[in-house]
Design an enzyme around this catalytic site. Structure first.
Site, mmCIF file in Angstrom:
data_model
loop_
_atom_site.group_PDB
_atom_site.id
_atom_site.type_symbol
_atom_site.label_atom_id
_atom_site.label_comp_id
_atom_site.label_asym_id
_atom_site.label_seq_id
_atom_site.Cartn_x
_atom_site.Cartn_y
_atom_site.Cartn_z
ATOM 1 N N SER A 1 0.841 -1.198 0.000
ATOM 2 C CA SER A 1 0.000 0.000 0.000
ATOM 3 C C SER A 1 0.878 1.250 0.000
ATOM 4 O O SER A 1 1.692 1.427 -0.903
ATOM 5 C CB SER A 1 -0.973 -0.050 1.184
ATOM 6 O OG SER A 1 -2.028 0.868 1.032
ATOM 7 N N ASP B 1 -9.250 -4.786 -5.573
ATOM 8 C CA ASP B 1 -8.518 -3.726 -4.878
ATOM 9 C C ASP B 1 -8.631 -2.447 -5.700
ATOM 10 O O ASP B 1 -8.391 -2.472 -6.912
ATOM 11 C CB ASP B 1 -7.047 -4.135 -4.744
ATOM 12 C CG ASP B 1 -6.241 -3.238 -3.828
ATOM 13 O OD1 ASP B 1 -6.544 -2.023 -3.740
ATOM 14 O OD2 ASP B 1 -5.291 -3.734 -3.219
ATOM 15 N N HIS C 1 -8.060 -5.190 -0.894
ATOM 16 C CA HIS C 1 -6.881 -4.498 -0.391
ATOM 17 C C HIS C 1 -6.451 -5.138 0.928
ATOM 18 O O HIS C 1 -7.271 -5.410 1.805
ATOM 19 C CB HIS C 1 -7.193 -3.017 -0.180
ATOM 20 C CG HIS C 1 -5.978 -2.171 0.009
ATOM 21 N ND1 HIS C 1 -5.135 -1.843 -1.040
ATOM 22 C CD2 HIS C 1 -5.452 -1.569 1.113
ATOM 23 C CE1 HIS C 1 -4.154 -1.084 -0.591
ATOM 24 N NE2 HIS C 1 -4.318 -0.913 0.714
#
Length: 314
Positions: free
Chosen positions: A162, A256, A286
């Site tokens: 991320s 995601d 995610h």
């Protein structure tokens, strides 16, 4: 070896439904705020649960550009060390810390023989851009200079998820452009945010309650960038010259909002002449790899195999 399925397994869809059920009534992150979000994570009130700390982790601090940086280190067990892996945690540049990833770093160390060093960095909004990339750059330089004497190993790999995937790419580019250094032989770029302006998958995701969504990404970017030009390659590394960077494994789930960031960045990475592998996990949301289920374990095992294959090359 578990292959990546061609479509989302039923257990993945059931897990996604559970996540949505747990989070659909949560207030928007913009209303929660940075400080409250951090406290919820530490108290175990986030979907990821309470951080599980390793008894094997050692902690040291180094001097950063504007205060101390914390390094959390885990040595491999059962095999000889074979280098240092620099890990950069996620959390929207706003929360999270190196201690949140102890179980994952234990597993990575034991499966690859790498000494894992997970770094802290200053968090937004108190410390907006360029604080986080400055600290990650400083950690990489410290490891390059001090790793052999401190750990008996050299820095050979880097990775993050991320916001940590974003900072991983930025760190690679900064070391090359600012210091003439290309030390990494392998990189894990896991559902990173590589174009802070927002790719089509991010913009189209809407407010689905699946860990991260369009409004929460916009909020994180606002706190981090605070008015800086989002097309600046130091903020959106997809715009950078990517030549001469390490072989990379790009990992993302098919559900995601960062899907396009990963697809586009992997294509640009390869077009720049670097070696790259791309894994899209059908139905993965995610942060799917952070959970202790079959899908998460399979994705992490794939990352370990990638590191072993690349770093085992002569």
């Amino acid at each position: 070896m578990t292959p990546i399925p061609s479509e989302a397994p039923d257990e993945v869809l059931a897990f996604n439904a559970w996540v949505a059920d747990q989070t659909r009534h949560a207030p928007p992150l913009r209303k929660v705020g940075a400080a409250a979000g951090r406290k919820a994570r530490e108290d175990g009130r986030s979907i990821l649960g309470r951080p599980r700390l390793s008894t094997r982790a050692s902690v040291r601090t180094i001097d950063g550009p504007d205060g101390p940086i914390t390094l959390r280190t885990i040595q491999p067990e059962g095999r000889e060390p074979g280098g240092i892996f620099l890990h950069i945690h996620g959390g929207g540049w706003t929360w999270g810390g190196p201690h949140h990833h102890d179980p994952l770093m234990e597993s990575l160390a034991d499966q690859t023989g790498l000494v894992t060093v997970s770094t802290s960095y200053r968090l937004a909004p108190e410390h907006p851009y360029p604080a986080a990339p400055d600290d990650c750059e400083a950690t990489a330089l410290w490891l390059l200079e001090n790793g052999p004497a401190t750990f008996g190993q050299e820095l050979v790999a880097i990775g993050g998820e991320s916001a940590g995937g974003h900072l991983t790419a930025v760190t690679c580019v900064r070391l090359r452009d600012r210091h003439g250094l290309t030390p990494f032989r392998a990189a894990l770029l896991t559902y990173g945010c590589f174009d802070l302006r927002g790719t089509p998958s991010m913009r189209a995701f809407g407010d689905q309650p699946l860990i991260l969504n369009t409004s929460s990404i916009d909020w994180f970017v606002e706190l981090f960038a605070q008015g800086h030009d989002l097309k600046d390659p130091d903020l959106s590394p997809i715009w950078a010259d990517l030549a001469g960077l390490p072989e990379a494994l790009f990992t993302v789930g098919g559900l995601d909002p960062m899907l396009d960031d990963t697809l586009f960045m992997a294509a640009r990475w390869k077009a720049a002449g670097n070696r790259a592998s791309l894994d899209v996990w059908p139905g993965g949301i995610h942060a799917f790899d952070l959970f202790d289920n079959d899908y998460g374990r399979a994705a992490r095992s794939r990352m370990h195999r990638f590191l072993n294959a690349v770093l085992g090359e002569s």
